[in-house]
Write a protein that holds these residues in place. Structure first.
Motif, PDB file in Angstrom:
ATOM      1  N   GLN A   1      97.133  62.774  72.529  1.00  0.00           N
ATOM      2  CA  GLN A   1      96.520  61.721  73.330  1.00  0.00           C
ATOM      3  C   GLN A   1      95.820  60.646  72.500  1.00  0.00           C
ATOM      4  O   GLN A   1      95.594  59.550  72.988  1.00  0.00           O
ATOM      5  CB  GLN A   1      95.521  62.335  74.315  1.00  0.00           C
TER       6      GLN A   1
ATOM      7  N   ASP B   1      94.703  48.123  72.555  1.00  0.00           N
ATOM      8  CA  ASP B   1      94.368  49.518  72.286  1.00  0.00           C
ATOM      9  C   ASP B   1      93.794  49.589  70.875  1.00  0.00           C
ATOM     10  O   ASP B   1      94.529  49.571  69.888  1.00  0.00           O
ATOM     11  CB  ASP B   1      95.618  50.391  72.419  1.00  0.00           C
TER      12      ASP B   1
ATOM     13  N   GLY C   1     102.837  64.820  72.701  1.00  0.00           N
ATOM     14  CA  GLY C   1     101.701  65.411  73.394  1.00  0.00           C
ATOM     15  C   GLY C   1     100.351  65.189  72.742  1.00  0.00           C
ATOM     16  O   GLY C   1      99.418  65.944  72.990  1.00  0.00           O
TER      17      GLY C   1
ATOM     18  N   PRO D   1     101.767  54.605  71.859  1.00  0.00           N
ATOM     19  CA  PRO D   1     101.711  55.244  73.173  1.00  0.00           C
ATOM     20  C   PRO D   1     102.924  56.129  73.468  1.00  0.00           C
ATOM     21  O   PRO D   1     102.783  57.245  73.979  1.00  0.00           O
ATOM     22  CB  PRO D   1     101.647  54.069  74.157  1.00  0.00           C
ATOM     23  N   GLU D   2     104.109  55.632  73.124  1.00  0.00           N
ATOM     24  CA  GLU D   2     105.316  56.410  73.393  1.00  0.00           C
ATOM     25  C   GLU D   2     105.379  57.662  72.526  1.00  0.00           C
ATOM     26  O   GLU D   2     105.745  58.735  73.009  1.00  0.00           O
ATOM     27  CB  GLU D   2     106.565  55.548  73.153  1.00  0.00           C
TER      28      GLU D   2
ATOM     29  N   GLY E   1     102.855  59.263  71.390  1.00  0.00           N
ATOM     30  CA  GLY E   1     101.859  60.176  71.959  1.00  0.00           C
ATOM     31  C   GLY E   1     102.394  60.938  73.157  1.00  0.00           C
ATOM     32  O   GLY E   1     102.155  62.138  73.307  1.00  0.00           O
ATOM     33  N   ARG E   2     103.148  60.247  74.013  1.00  0.00           N
ATOM     34  CA  ARG E   2     103.752  60.923  75.165  1.00  0.00           C
ATOM     35  C   ARG E   2     104.808  61.927  74.730  1.00  0.00           C
ATOM     36  O   ARG E   2     104.928  63.003  75.297  1.00  0.00           O
ATOM     37  CB  ARG E   2     104.363  59.902  76.125  1.00  0.00           C
ATOM     38  N   MET E   3     105.582  61.572  73.709  1.00  0.00           N
ATOM     39  CA  MET E   3     106.661  62.445  73.256  1.00  0.00           C
ATOM     40  C   MET E   3     106.155  63.739  72.618  1.00  0.00           C
ATOM     41  O   MET E   3     106.728  64.797  72.851  1.00  0.00           O
ATOM     42  CB  MET E   3     107.559  61.709  72.249  1.00  0.00           C
TER      43      MET E   3
ATOM     44  N   SER F   1      95.527  57.718  70.260  1.00  0.00           N
ATOM     45  CA  SER F   1      96.421  56.676  69.781  1.00  0.00           C
ATOM     46  C   SER F   1      96.158  56.321  68.321  1.00  0.00           C
ATOM     47  O   SER F   1      97.031  55.767  67.663  1.00  0.00           O
ATOM     48  CB  SER F   1      96.313  55.434  70.664  1.00  0.00           C
TER      49      SER F   1
ATOM     50  N   THR G   1      98.610  58.740  66.521  1.00  0.00           N
ATOM     51  CA  THR G   1     100.021  58.383  66.701  1.00  0.00           C
ATOM     52  C   THR G   1     100.338  57.020  66.089  1.00  0.00           C
ATOM     53  O   THR G   1     101.421  56.823  65.549  1.00  0.00           O
ATOM     54  CB  THR G   1     100.411  58.422  68.188  1.00  0.00           C
TER      55      THR G   1
END
Length: 115
Positions: A79, A28, A77, A70-71, A73-75, A81, A84
């Protein structure tokens, strides 16, 4: 006779390596570059640490930033990377060192029974 490596030359070669790594398949690129930038901010901001400690902490910060992007970003919100990865790398080591110091200072005597 070889010239000594300057700070600018070392920074340029490191940045080139990061950009090359971002082009590898399965990597990534955004998280890698963002985490590198966050680790750089950490290294430049912590002048009270020695050079070796800053470099080691910087590497740890970079790795945590890359893998946590990635995590995170999910937590929260987000997108992107890059963002984050930067955030995770910039605060990871500082947060860990703060937690370690607070655990060292904590009084766990209340766990003892009858005493």
């Amino acid at each position: 006779m070889a010239e000594p490596t300057s700070g600018i030359g070392a920074a340029a070669s490191t940045a080139s390596g990061v950009l090359f790594g971002a082009m590898l398949p399965g990597v990534d690129g955004g998280a890698l570059i963002g985490a590198f930038a966050g680790a750089a901010v950490f290294i430049l901001h912590n002048n009270e640490l020695g050079v070796v400690k800053r470099l080691v902490y910087g590497l740890v910060s970079w790795l945590i930033g890359y893998f946590a992007a990635p995590e995170l970003g999910r937590m929260i919100g987000i997108q992107e990377s890059v963002v984050t990865g930067f955030g995770a790398a910039a605060v990871a080591v500082t947060l860990a060192l703060t937690l370690i110091e607070r655990i060292k200072a904590a009084d766990f005597g209340f766990w003892k029974r009858g005493g």
